[in-house]
Design an enzyme around this catalytic site. Structure first.
Site, PDB file in Angstrom:
ATOM      1  N   HIS A  12       0.827  -1.216   0.000  1.00 49.92           N
ATOM      2  CA  HIS A  12       0.000   0.000   0.000  1.00 49.92           C
ATOM      3  C   HIS A  12       0.862   1.268   0.000  1.00 49.92           C
ATOM      4  O   HIS A  12       0.574   2.224   0.705  1.00 49.92           O
ATOM      5  CB  HIS A  12      -0.997  -0.008   1.167  1.00 49.92           C
ATOM      6  CG  HIS A  12      -0.406  -0.132   2.540  1.00 49.92           C
ATOM      7  ND1 HIS A  12      -1.042  -0.809   3.564  1.00 49.92           N
ATOM      8  CD2 HIS A  12       0.738   0.359   3.078  1.00 49.92           C
ATOM      9  CE1 HIS A  12      -0.330  -0.735   4.666  1.00 49.92           C
ATOM     10  NE2 HIS A  12       0.757  -0.025   4.391  1.00 49.92           N
ATOM     11  N   HIS A  59      -1.051   5.016   9.628  1.00 52.64           N
ATOM     12  CA  HIS A  59       0.281   5.620   9.534  1.00 52.64           C
ATOM     13  C   HIS A  59       0.305   6.959  10.268  1.00 52.64           C
ATOM     14  O   HIS A  59       0.567   8.006   9.680  1.00 52.64           O
ATOM     15  CB  HIS A  59       0.681   5.803   8.075  1.00 52.64           C
ATOM     16  CG  HIS A  59       0.737   4.517   7.305  1.00 52.64           C
ATOM     17  ND1 HIS A  59      -0.402   3.896   6.802  1.00 52.64           N
ATOM     18  CD2 HIS A  59       1.788   3.724   6.957  1.00 52.64           C
ATOM     19  CE1 HIS A  59      -0.052   2.784   6.172  1.00 52.64           C
ATOM     20  NE2 HIS A  59       1.262   2.654   6.253  1.00 52.64           N
ATOM     21  N   HIS A 193      11.028  -3.269   2.812  1.00 52.55           N
ATOM     22  CA  HIS A 193      11.345  -1.859   2.625  1.00 52.55           C
ATOM     23  C   HIS A 193      11.765  -1.233   3.947  1.00 52.55           C
ATOM     24  O   HIS A 193      11.360  -1.671   5.014  1.00 52.55           O
ATOM     25  CB  HIS A 193      10.172  -1.086   2.004  1.00 52.55           C
ATOM     26  CG  HIS A 193       8.906  -1.023   2.809  1.00 52.55           C
ATOM     27  ND1 HIS A 193       8.179  -2.135   3.170  1.00 52.55           N
ATOM     28  CD2 HIS A 193       8.205   0.035   3.287  1.00 52.55           C
ATOM     29  CE1 HIS A 193       7.099  -1.773   3.835  1.00 52.55           C
ATOM     30  NE2 HIS A 193       7.083  -0.466   3.929  1.00 52.55           N
ATOM     31  N   GLU A 240       5.214  -5.084   8.306  1.00 54.04           N
ATOM     32  CA  GLU A 240       3.837  -5.011   7.812  1.00 54.04           C
ATOM     33  C   GLU A 240       3.364  -6.341   7.231  1.00 54.04           C
ATOM     34  O   GLU A 240       2.152  -6.582   7.117  1.00 54.04           O
ATOM     35  CB  GLU A 240       3.707  -3.913   6.762  1.00 54.04           C
ATOM     36  CG  GLU A 240       3.846  -2.511   7.318  1.00 54.04           C
ATOM     37  CD  GLU A 240       3.744  -1.433   6.248  1.00 54.04           C
ATOM     38  OE1 GLU A 240       3.655  -0.254   6.618  1.00 54.04           O
ATOM     39  OE2 GLU A 240       3.753  -1.767   5.043  1.00 54.04           O
TER      40      GLU A 240
END
Length: 280
Positions: A12, A59, A193, A240
């Site tokens: 996402h 977030h 990431h 995540e």
């Protein structure tokens, strides 16, 4: 009764939403990424669910570091796109399914999962980017959505094993809902990431591909990955991926991989996507 028929996982990355909103989908940089979701958009139009249980992490949009629930569920009628500091994305308001959401909340809490109940929630790119990837840019979203939020920001996040167990509990709750509904569950975020520090931009393609493989070939091994391994192999934001395990845990033992897409990079992130169907 309601039934979970498929699971979808997708990264996402916020830059994906920005590319869609700025009409950059067909550019040289972005086209290879979006092309990999074309199969899924076609499949969604044919196999469209009534409800999507969409697992993502906030977030620091709805929750600050002052208040961080480990697991939360949105039970409202609607969920408006949130302003993440540069204006809300120009996407439709998300329509909820309060009856199923409240049933899930009750069932999960009685199943000994401490869910925070959200009667008001602004949804950020963690939810809206996957919706855009699967459905494009409609005037209204074609499905109802139940947001399930997981802490993947502040240590300690839940373990992969706990997330898998939550997925199993969600499946039990859906199956006990007395309405004929086609339900999908989506796990979002990931893949490898890191957004800051000396390893910013880290991408570990072998780890990512192995994770995708194991979702069908050896899913229970994924339950055992410790936090430290996610940090070392997939970067600080690779955690995540535990949200994908909620999706996988909800599907049960028998699944068939229908589609897969992996692309590097989007911004400074690896993008993964998989579609799994529940086998009878």
């Amino acid at each position: 009764m309601a039934r979970i028929t498929a699971g979808v996982a997708a990264s996402h990355v916020p830059a994906i939403g920005a590319a869609i909103d700025r009409d950059q989908v067909g550019t040289e940089y972005w086209k290879p990424l979006f092309d990999g979701f074309g199969w899924t958009r076609d499949w969604m139009s044919e196999q469209r669910p009534d409800v999507v249980i969409l697992v993502y992490n906030d977030h620091a949009t709805e929750f600050s570091l002052d208040l961080i629930p480990t697991f939360a569920i949105g039970c409202a009628e609607t969920f408006a796109p949130a302003d993440e500091g540069f204006g809300a994305r120009p996407v439709p308001v998300v329509q909820g399914h309060p009856a199923l959401a409240w049933h899930l909340a009750e069932s999960l809490i009685l199943d000994e999962f401490d869910m925070t109940i959200l009667n008001k929630l602004g949804v950020d790119h963690g939810l809206t980017v996957p919706m855009s990837l699967m459905f494009g840019q409609p005037e209204t979203w074609p499905v109802k959505v139940i947001p399930v939020l997981v802490n993947a920001v502040q240590y300690p996040p839940p373990t992969g094993n706990r997330c898998w167990a939550l997925g199993e509990a969600i499946a039990r709750a859906v199956a006990s809902f007395d309405e004929d509904l086609n339900v999908q569950i989506w796990g979002t975020g990931g893949m490898s990431h890191q957004l800051q520090g000396p390893r910013a931009g880290l991408i570990n393609t072998p780890f990512d591909i192995a994770f995708l493989d194991r979702l069908t070939t050896d899913p229970h091994a994924l339950r055992k990955i410790p936090h430290l391994e996610y940090l070392r192999e997939a970067g600080s934001e690779g955690i995540e991926l535990v949200m994908w395990l909620i999706m996988r845990g909800a599907l049960g033992a028998g699944v068939k991989e229908l589609h897969r897409h992996y692309h590097v990079p989007a911004s400074n992130t690896a993008v993964g996507h998989i579609v799994l169907a529940v086998e009878p």
